[in-house]
Design an enzyme around this catalytic site. Structure first.
Site, PDB file in Angstrom:
ATOM      1  CB  ILE A  85      -0.997   0.000   1.186  1.00 17.22           C
ATOM      2  CG1 ILE A  85      -1.894   1.232   1.152  1.00 17.22           C
ATOM      3  CG2 ILE A  85      -0.297  -0.191   2.515  1.00 17.22           C
ATOM      4  CD1 ILE A  85      -3.077   1.170   2.083  1.00 17.22           C
ATOM      5  CD  GLU A  86       4.317   1.002  -3.680  1.00 18.21           C
ATOM      6  OE1 GLU A  86       5.324   1.719  -3.831  1.00 18.21           O
ATOM      7  OE2 GLU A  86       4.263  -0.201  -3.980  1.00 18.21           O
ATOM      8  CG  ASP A  87       0.168   5.111  -6.725  1.00 19.98           C
ATOM      9  OD1 ASP A  87       0.232   6.354  -6.569  1.00 19.98           O
ATOM     10  OD2 ASP A  87       0.142   4.582  -7.853  1.00 19.98           O
TER      11      ASP A  87
END
Length: 172
Positions: A85-87
């Site tokens: 989970i990063e964008d």
């Protein structure tokens, strides 16, 4: 496609390759066509293996967790499952606020942890972790941090540090 014989004997710098973490799923419709074979081959070739899911904001997290569980069949000796989970841009474009992002992450983590009986690892970057995951609810999770620098992650403790996105090794 991976040449497992070459990878098994490859080095990353001076260190032998000892483990692989393979993307299994994204959302509820994207699965790597090579995942099952690569996951099997990793173990067959003596590598510790793991699987990760890329969480998207457009589908409920519990459905994404169930999709991951149908695809990634972890066994004893495998690494814990990983939530990517990063964008931040995708999350902001979806209209999700901080609490909704946290709730989705926790929903996925809860379903997968209950299934496997082990806490998943969270893959993210410093900015995303500081903005969205720096709360008591995430403090018991290990983090795999993406920080493309010679300087380590700034956002506290981490289990793994990915310091480049351009590395290459024999076999891949």
């Amino acid at each position: 496609k991976i040449d497992w014989a070459r990878l098994r004997n490859a080095n990353m710098g001076n260190d032998p390759v000892t483990f692989v973490i393979i993307k299994a799923t994204e959302g509820v419709s994207l699965m790597d066509d090579y995942f099952n074979d690569n996951f099997y081959q990793a173990r067959k070739n003596g590598l510790i293996r793991g699987a990760y899911h890329f969480l998207t904001p457009d589908v409920p997290a519990k459905k994404q967790a169930q999709f991951f569980l149908r695809q990634a069949h972890l066994e004893e000796g495998d690494l814990p499952p990983v939530l990517d989970i990063e964008d931040e841009r995708k999350w902001l474009a979806s209209g999700k606020n901080k609490k909704q992002i946290q709730r989705m992450a926790l929903d996925w983590l809860d379903v997968v942890e209950k299934h496997y009986g082990v806490k998943p690892v969270i893959y993210t970057n410093d900015i995303f972790r500081q903005k969205y995951l720096d709360t008591p609810a995430f403090r018991d999770y290990d983090f795999w941090m993406a920080r493309y620098s010679k300087k380590g992650p700034e956002s506290g403790g981490w289990l793994l540090w990915q310091f480049t996105q351009t590395g290459r090794t024999r076999g891949i």
